[in-house]
Design a protein around this motif. Structure first.
Motif, PDB file in Angstrom:
ATOM      1  N   GLN A 112      23.364  52.947  54.702  1.00  7.89           N
ATOM      2  CA  GLN A 112      22.536  54.114  55.012  1.00  7.89           C
ATOM      3  C   GLN A 112      21.279  53.621  55.686  1.00  7.89           C
ATOM      4  OE1 GLN A 112      23.278  55.916  50.917  1.00  7.89           O
ATOM      5  NE2 GLN A 112      23.039  57.760  52.152  1.00  7.89           N
ATOM      6  N   ASP A 113      20.813  54.411  56.659  1.00  5.62           N
ATOM      7  CA  ASP A 113      19.577  54.002  57.320  1.00  5.62           C
ATOM      8  C   ASP A 113      18.522  55.096  57.159  1.00  5.62           C
ATOM      9  OD1 ASP A 113      20.178  55.897  59.225  1.00  5.62           O
ATOM     10  OD2 ASP A 113      20.058  54.544  60.932  1.00  5.62           O
ATOM     11  N   HIS A 114      17.369  54.843  57.693  1.00  3.83           N
ATOM     12  CA  HIS A 114      16.243  55.782  57.606  1.00  3.83           C
ATOM     13  C   HIS A 114      15.781  56.033  59.024  1.00  3.83           C
ATOM     14  CE1 HIS A 114      15.479  55.311  53.199  1.00  3.83           C
ATOM     15  NE2 HIS A 114      16.077  54.161  53.411  1.00  3.83           N
TER      16      HIS A 114
ATOM     17  N   VAL B  39      30.149  53.144  69.436  1.00  9.33           N
ATOM     18  CA  VAL B  39      31.224  52.202  69.769  1.00  9.33           C
ATOM     19  C   VAL B  39      30.761  50.762  69.607  1.00  9.33           C
ATOM     20  CG1 VAL B  39      32.290  53.881  71.296  1.00  9.33           C
ATOM     21  CG2 VAL B  39      30.655  52.243  72.243  1.00  9.33           C
ATOM     22  N   ARG B  40      29.843  50.564  68.660  1.00  7.57           N
ATOM     23  CA  ARG B  40      29.165  49.272  68.443  1.00  7.57           C
ATOM     24  C   ARG B  40      28.621  49.311  67.030  1.00  7.57           C
ATOM     25  NH1 ARG B  40      24.420  51.717  67.454  1.00  7.57           N
ATOM     26  NH2 ARG B  40      24.208  53.640  68.591  1.00  7.57           N
ATOM     27  N   PHE B  41      28.131  48.157  66.574  1.00 11.25           N
ATOM     28  CA  PHE B  41      27.499  48.136  65.259  1.00 11.25           C
ATOM     29  C   PHE B  41      26.198  48.929  65.294  1.00 11.25           C
ATOM     30  CE2 PHE B  41      30.008  44.222  64.440  1.00 11.25           C
ATOM     31  CZ  PHE B  41      30.462  44.521  63.162  1.00 11.25           C
TER      32      PHE B  41
ATOM     33  N   PRO C 268      19.686  49.250  62.406  1.00 13.00           N
ATOM     34  CA  PRO C 268      19.758  48.010  61.627  1.00 13.00           C
ATOM     35  C   PRO C 268      20.924  47.874  60.636  1.00 13.00           C
ATOM     36  CG  PRO C 268      18.233  49.500  60.552  1.00 13.00           C
ATOM     37  CD  PRO C 268      18.794  50.245  61.737  1.00 13.00           C
ATOM     38  N   GLU C 269      21.917  48.782  60.646  1.00  6.90           N
ATOM     39  CA  GLU C 269      22.969  48.682  59.625  1.00  6.90           C
ATOM     40  C   GLU C 269      23.734  47.351  59.709  1.00  6.90           C
ATOM     41  OE1 GLU C 269      22.423  51.315  61.579  1.00  6.90           O
ATOM     42  OE2 GLU C 269      23.138  53.174  60.675  1.00  6.90           O
ATOM     43  N   CYS C 270      23.974  46.879  60.929  1.00  5.46           N
ATOM     44  CA  CYS C 270      24.726  45.631  61.120  1.00  5.46           C
ATOM     45  C   CYS C 270      24.114  44.477  60.324  1.00  5.46           C
ATOM     46  CB  CYS C 270      24.725  45.282  62.610  1.00  5.46           C
ATOM     47  SG  CYS C 270      25.563  43.763  63.009  1.00  5.46           S
TER      48      CYS C 270
HETATM   49  N1  GLY Z   1      20.918  53.002  63.275  1.00  4.52           N
HETATM   50  C1  GLY Z   1      21.658  53.918  64.044  1.00  4.52           C
HETATM   51  C2  GLY Z   1      22.213  53.391  65.302  1.00  4.52           C
HETATM   52  O1  GLY Z   1      22.328  52.198  65.537  1.00  4.52           O
HETATM   53  O2  GLY Z   1      22.586  54.206  66.141  1.00  4.52           O
END
Ligand code: GLY
Ligand code: AMP
Length: 424
Positions: free
Chosen positions: A210-212, A285-287, A290-292
């Motif tokens: 999860q991101d913010h 279509v990519r990571f 910052p979740e990656c």
């Molecule tokens: N953190 C969301 C994105 O990379 O699109």
């Protein structure tokens, strides 16, 4: 294996950090790299959007695999160019990348396989769009069809604001990205980002994060690329993951293959988890960035063979091995971001932060000026930490942040609040 990694942000630093741990790696080339990433490989001085330069470098250095971080070179056809040149590429063709670059295409594919997503309609005529709005209930979701760097979604509470959004987008406020718009149903629930690696036919699930997205504490302020992240996502249970794979990811990958546009690379499903299970908000279509970065810190398996197998259509059945820990990430951004900001201020203390066990700092927008590290972007550093629980990981990440001396930067102090609240 010789690898060329395309991109120079925090996401690519984390990918390079992980790839560098692979016993299969012999050489890592970077286009363009960054001061953190350059410790693991050789920067070639080629930008991520220089398609000719990347293809030439891949051929002249005889690389076995090109790994593409950002979406822009994919949408511009980098994977197609590399395929023509006979070089394996982790990242989809321009046609398959339309899942991200065209919201209308994403909706068409989701519809074709019955994947749960918000009801929608597309328009290029303002009068028709407004007539449709009159049949909808608030809040109204109005989106630009094309890539709009996070600015293409307006959530309007009143019919008047929704009509203004329609006029703005179709009037060219975002250029060609908004010449076609999508109006869709508002989805209620909690958002999560889920990732799966695909080889055109087979799919290996990764995990969710999860991101913010908002700039300030309490999810206030303008939308950003993401101010922090954590994983695992408590809302993303085994059952939700299974439903996401069965109803969304696998059927979409099969449909793209059927249409002659097989998806190779990482599919990022932005989901709303509500009472009716996961619903698709968007595909990338990519990571995620910052979740990656948090995923890479939790992945125990070697990443390189998986990237290579995805690129060459040879993905196996075996699941990946993940740490039992949690990981949290705090973004340090330049004052003013996501609006106007200054570059060039000096950053100290990164080594002190990294001296803390479990802390790794990824560079997102930095540059070297002589011996000094200076800010060179909006999102500048990513402080990550692992811990037994999300709370431990968050606390440790903030201990890392405290060591960094950069008066011209800011960060959110409440990363992970949703997950931490769930545990009270
Ligand atoms: N953190 C969301 C994105 O990379 O699109
Ligand atoms: P997107 O660019 O499609 O990722 O949208 C950006 C953000 O807008 C998402 O992360 C959601 O927070 C929000 N959003 C987009 N579509 C919807 C929807 N149909 N219902 C509720 N929120 C949405």
């Amino acid at each position: 294996m010789k690898i060329l990694l395309v991109g120079g942000g925090g996401r690519e630093h984390a990918l390079g950090w992980k790839i560098a741990q692979s016993p299969l790696l012999t050489r890592l080339y970077l286009a363009p790299g960054n001061p953190g990433l350059n410790l693991y490989g050789e920067p070639l001085g080629i930008d991520a959007d220089n398609l000719d330069g990347i293809v030439d470098a891949a051929l002249s250095r005889n690389v076995d695999l090109v790994v593409v971080g950002p979406e822009a070179p994919l949408a511009a056809g980098l994977a197609d160019r590399l395929a023509q040149a006979g070089v394996a590429c982790f990242g989809p063709s321009a046609e398959a990348a339309r899942l991200e670059s065209s919201k209308a295409f994403m909706k068409e594919i989701a519809d074709a396989v019955g994947a749960p997503t918000a009801a929608f309609a597309r328009f290029d005529d303002a009068r028709q769009a407004k007539a449709y709005l009159r049949e909808c209930k608030p809040p109204y979701v109005v989106k630009a069809d094309g890539l709009a760097a996070g600015k293409g979604v307006i959530i309007a509470q009143t019919p008047k604001d929704a009509e203004i959004a329609v006029d703005d987008l179709l009037g060219g406020a975002l250029g060609d990205a908004g010449r076609t718009i999508v109006i869709e149903e508002f989805l209620d629930g909690e958002e999560a980002s889920f990732f799966a690696i695909c080889d055109g036919a087979r799919v290996t699930p990764l995990i969710a994060a999860q991101d913010h997205k908002r700039a300030f504490d309490g999810d206030r302020g303008p939308n950003t690329g993401g101010m922090g992240a954590y994983s695992p996502a408590p809302v993303f249970t085994q059952s939700i993951q299974q439903q996401t794979m069965d109803r969304i990811v696998k059927p979409v990958v099969a449909e793209l293959a059927r249409r002659g546009a097989p998806f190779k690379g990482v599919l990022f499903a932005g989901l709303m988890i509500g009472d009716a299970g996961p619903k698709l908000i968007e595909f990338n279509v990519r990571f995620g960035d910052p979740e990656c970065q948090v995923l890479m810190r939790l992945l125990k398996s070697d990443l390189l063979p998986v990237l290579h197998a995805a690129a060459t259509g040879t993905l196996g059945e075996e699941p990946l091995d993940w740490s039992e820990d949690a990981c949290a990430l705090v973004v340090l951004a330049a004052d003013g971001y996501p609006g106007a900001y200054q570059k060039g201020s000096v950053i100290n203390g990164v080594e002190k932060a990294e001296a803390i066990d479990e802390v790794v700092v990824f560079h997102a927008g930095t540059r070297k000026s002589g011996d000094r590290l200076v800010a060179n972007g909006g999102r500048v550093l990513n402080v990550t930490a692992c811990g037994r629980t999300i709370r431990d990981a968050v606390e440790c990440a903030y201990r890392g942040v405290d060591e960094i001396d950069w008066p011209e930067g800011y960060y959110r102090r409440d990363i992970g609040w949703r997950a931490l609240k769930a545990f009270i």
